[in-house]
Design a protein around this motif. Structure first.
Motif, mmCIF file in Angstrom:
data_model
loop_
_atom_site.group_PDB
_atom_site.id
_atom_site.type_symbol
_atom_site.label_atom_id
_atom_site.label_comp_id
_atom_site.label_asym_id
_atom_site.label_seq_id
_atom_site.Cartn_x
_atom_site.Cartn_y
_atom_site.Cartn_z
ATOM 1 N N ASN A 195 0.840 -1.470 0.037
ATOM 2 C CA ASN A 195 0.188 0.027 -0.105
ATOM 3 C C ASN A 195 0.814 1.228 -0.219
ATOM 4 N N GLY A 196 2.275 1.119 0.310
ATOM 5 C CA GLY A 196 2.971 2.245 0.118
ATOM 6 C C GLY A 196 2.927 3.029 1.491
ATOM 7 N N ASP A 197 2.657 2.383 2.651
ATOM 8 C CA ASP A 197 2.798 3.173 3.848
ATOM 9 C C ASP A 197 3.997 3.157 4.514
ATOM 10 N N LEU A 198 4.889 2.390 4.079
ATOM 11 C CA LEU A 198 6.226 2.489 4.572
ATOM 12 C C LEU A 198 7.170 1.674 3.780
ATOM 13 N N LEU A 199 8.721 2.134 4.067
ATOM 14 C CA LEU A 199 9.653 1.344 3.606
ATOM 15 C C LEU A 199 9.773 1.065 2.125
ATOM 16 N N ALA A 200 9.493 2.061 1.125
ATOM 17 C CA ALA A 200 9.342 2.195 -0.124
ATOM 18 C C ALA A 200 10.642 1.548 -0.739
ATOM 19 N N ASN A 201 10.270 0.747 -1.612
ATOM 20 C CA ASN A 201 11.227 -0.047 -2.503
ATOM 21 C C ASN A 201 12.115 -1.276 -1.594
ATOM 22 N N PHE A 202 11.544 -1.598 -0.413
ATOM 23 C CA PHE A 202 12.244 -2.545 0.453
ATOM 24 C C PHE A 202 11.224 -3.871 -0.020
ATOM 25 N N LYS A 203 12.098 -5.034 0.209
ATOM 26 C CA LYS A 203 11.551 -6.177 -0.017
ATOM 27 C C LYS A 203 11.692 -7.061 1.313
ATOM 28 N N THR A 204 10.547 -7.732 1.612
ATOM 29 C CA THR A 204 10.555 -8.649 2.701
ATOM 30 C C THR A 204 10.268 -10.137 2.231
ATOM 31 N N PRO A 205 11.054 -11.229 2.500
ATOM 32 C CA PRO A 205 10.636 -12.560 2.220
ATOM 33 C C PRO A 205 9.583 -13.080 2.589
ATOM 34 N N PRO A 206 8.725 -13.928 2.158
ATOM 35 C CA PRO A 206 7.476 -14.650 2.704
ATOM 36 C C PRO A 206 8.145 -15.234 3.998
ATOM 37 N N CYS A 207 7.205 -15.295 4.891
ATOM 38 C CA CYS A 207 7.661 -16.161 6.016
ATOM 39 C C CYS A 207 7.227 -17.627 6.070
ATOM 40 N N ASN A 208 7.999 -18.553 5.671
ATOM 41 C CA ASN A 208 7.415 -19.839 5.305
ATOM 42 C C ASN A 208 7.995 -20.703 6.790
ATOM 43 N N PHE A 209 7.553 -20.177 7.806
ATOM 44 C CA PHE A 209 7.607 -20.663 9.058
ATOM 45 C C PHE A 209 6.584 -20.324 10.113
ATOM 46 N N PRO A 210 6.485 -20.827 11.253
ATOM 47 C CA PRO A 210 5.538 -20.269 12.169
ATOM 48 C C PRO A 210 5.794 -18.848 12.507
ATOM 49 N N PRO A 211 4.690 -18.303 13.043
ATOM 50 C CA PRO A 211 4.727 -17.043 13.733
ATOM 51 C C PRO A 211 5.955 -16.746 15.041
ATOM 52 N N THR A 212 6.845 -15.780 14.753
ATOM 53 C CA THR A 212 7.671 -15.970 15.954
ATOM 54 C C THR A 212 7.407 -15.020 17.324
ATOM 55 N N PHE A 213 5.978 -15.005 17.536
ATOM 56 C CA PHE A 213 5.382 -14.231 18.841
ATOM 57 C C PHE A 213 3.902 -14.427 18.748
ATOM 58 N N LYS A 214 3.302 -14.696 20.168
ATOM 59 C CA LYS A 214 4.058 -14.692 21.290
ATOM 60 C C LYS A 214 4.298 -16.136 21.688
ATOM 61 N N VAL A 215 5.403 -16.828 22.213
ATOM 62 C CA VAL A 215 5.616 -17.853 22.386
ATOM 63 C C VAL A 215 5.725 -18.021 23.578
ATOM 64 N N ARG A 216 5.799 -19.509 24.304
ATOM 65 C CA ARG A 216 6.432 -19.895 25.400
ATOM 66 C C ARG A 216 7.794 -20.182 25.529
#
Length: 569
Positions: free
Chosen positions: A299-320
């Motif tokens: 949507n262009g709300d932040l970090l123009a031209n940056f890439k973030t790889p897809p997270c092909n793993f479980p969420p990192t928060f909030k864990v025991r």
């Protein structure tokens, strides 16, 4: 850092053997981020996150990538930590004795060496800093040296380089910005570090952003990133432009706190059940579709031209705080711990993501750390492939205009002008106006600029013209076009900046034609408008000398023949 600490680093650097090139001319970079949860990390947890001896084989390579060599090590390791302070479990247990307890195989000689370094660090900071430094140093081994470190509140950042590349690293600078309570406290914010390696400017930004779910907290995170970009500048040209613009490659990482947002008004329990069900079915792609960060990038709300790889793993928060991913029910499981990256124009194919993973065996926090491995081809290695552009070129830029500029003044307008900047020597301003000459005389140095237009967000500068002369274009040479708001009684304000690769600009021009250049203007990591101009490129062909008689004697006249630049087919 105190001067005596700087001197100790200089002595350690000067005592090292000459470094050799990294394997194959490539630079292996590891980016690590962890929220420690205000708990002292155990040896087991740290080893699950920081690869022993910096070995590349300890990270899991992405499925579509060729495995990293088993005998190679990372050249640069960037480590960001959040909530990285805790109370010592015993005042009688010094950092050295705790390290000895944890690392039973440490020799007395090594321990004495760490004690000496610890005394310096303890003079600067608390016991936690010494503990983290010693543990990281033991994990990475003697072939690594810490070349930068910074603490802001509970945020910590350290940068480590292997002895293979240390001698080629220059201009290491650190800055940052606080975005906590009142934008003063350092409970949230970011740390920025930059360095130059073989004519390649590399930047790292480690951040801890506002917590919790909801639209207002999402907006706060976006605004905090803008503030960090604008305030956390390192040095040189970045004092005028932010580091995301002047870096050839940049990494943003940390506990960015972006959440899974299903966009529904149902109760928390229902959203929690939905998320846990998707995790149990390993439908990470489906869950990732509701990730705030990747939606914000689109949507262009932040970090123009940056890439973030897809997270092909479980969420990192909030864990025991235990092995694997077991979630607490107070929060919707989310990908709060992230790594993003961007490259300058034409250099994106020189930075390759090799690994991106969460560390499930980190057992002392309610976050699971994340790490990403990258292979980077530095600019000097690219030039070795015949990518340098030799010769002298003249760039005549005109028909300049901009649109959708932000309002910088209270009346809802700006008074914009364009200013041209560059990141290297070998570029000169060809035809300076009288105002430019006066400004250079007063300020001792000035970047070329055109006149300002009062009260206009869509300016057209008509017949304004800027002429630049460039000699021997190297890989990574950049031209920056800044839209600036003129203020009579105060400092002018940057509205937005466009970056242009000089080599690509010249080779992409059409013979005998003006080339239209259009770019988005970026500021604070967000797109804030557009700029457009035409450029007419000529190349110095030869020098011609002739002898003429002017009635008073013989003089030698030199003229320069120019030709339209014709790119090689």
């Amino acid at each position: 850092h105190p001067e005596h600490y700087k001197e100790s680093i200089k002595k350690e650097r000067s005592s090292m053997v000459k470094s050799t090139d990294s394997v194959g001319g490539e630079l292996q970079i590891l980016v690590c981020t962890a929220n420690l949860g205000n708990t002292e990390p155990t040896k087991t947890s740290m080893l699950a996150w920081i690869p022993p001896s910096g070995k590349c084989c300890k990270v899991t390579t992405l499925e579509n990538k060729k495995g990293m060599p088993t005998d190679s090590t990372f050249d640069i390791i960037a480590i960001g930590m959040q909530e990285a302070t805790w109370k010592s479990y015993s005042s009688k247990h010094t950092t050295s004795s705790r390290m000895s307890d944890l690392w039973g195989g440490v020799s007395q000689e090594e321990l004495n060496e760490e004690v000496q370094i610890e005394e310096v660090l303890s003079a600067m900071d608390d016991e936690n800093t010494s503990y983290i430094y010693n543990m990281t140093k033991h994990i990475l081994g003697r072939s690594y040296m810490q070349i930068a470190s910074e603490q802001r509140g509970q945020m910590r950042f350290s940068l480590w380089a292997s002895d293979r590349v240390q001698a080629d690293i220059f201009n290491v600078k650190v800055s940052g910005a606080n975005t906590g309570v009142g934008k003063v406290l350092a409970n949230k914010g970011g740390i920025v570090a930059s360095l130059n390696y073989k004519n390649t400017q590399i930047c790292f930004l480690s951040a801890h952003l506002a917590a919790h779910e909801g639209d207002s907290n999402y907006r706060s995170r976006c605004e905090s990133l803008e503030s960090i970009f604008r305030e956390g500048r390192t040095s040189g040209l970045s004092k005028k432009l932010d580091d995301s613009m002047i870096s050839h490659h940049m990494f943003v990482f940390g506990d960015l706190n972006f959440r899974i947002n299903f966009g529904t008004e149902v109760e928390h329990k229902e959203n929690l059940r939905r998320a846990l069900e998707m995790i149990e079915n390993k439908d990470y792609a489906g869950l990732y579709r509701f990730d705030e960060l990747q939606a914000g990038l689109s949507n262009g709300d932040l970090l123009a031209n940056f890439k973030t790889p897809p997270c092909n793993f479980p969420p990192t928060f909030k864990v025991r705080p235990q092995q694997n991913f077991v979630y607490k029910e107070q929060r919707i499981p989310s990908y709060t711990d992230r790594i993003l990256y961007k490259s300058a124009e034409s250099l994106s194919d020189k930075l390759e993501l090799m690994s991106y993973e969460a560390c499930s065996d980190f057992i002392t926090s309610d976050h699971k750390p994340v790490r990403g491995a990258f292979t980077l081809i530095p600019n000097t290695a690219i030039e070795g492939m015949g990518q340098r552009l030799s010769g002298t070129f003249t760039l005549n830029m005109k028909k300049m205009k901009a649109w959708d500029l932000p309002a910088a003044d209270a009346d809802g307008y700006s008074d914009p002008y364009l200013m041209f900047l560059w990141n290297t020597e070998g570029i000169t301003h060809g035809s300076k106006s009288l105002s430019d000459r006066v400004r250079m005389l007063i300020q001792k140095k000035s970047w070329p600029r055109i006149r300002h237009i009062p009260k206009n967000l869509n300016p057209d500068w008509g017949d304004a013209e800027i002429v630049l002369t460039c000699e021997d274009i190297h890989v990574g040479q950049m031209l920056y076009v800044a839209a600036v708001d003129y203020d009579l009684l105060s400092k002018d304000d940057i509205l937005g900046v466009a970056s242009i690769g000089l080599k690509e600009l010249i080779t992409g021009s059409r013979p005998g034609e003006e080339t239209i250049v259009e770019r988005a203007l970026i500021w604070g990591g967000k797109e804030v408008g557009h700029v457009q101009f035409t450029v007419d490129i000529s190349r110095l062909r030869q020098k011609r000398r002739r002898t003429v008689f002017n009635g008073r004697g013989t003089i030698r006249e030199t003229s320069i023949l120019m030709q339209k630049y014709k790119p090689a087919v």
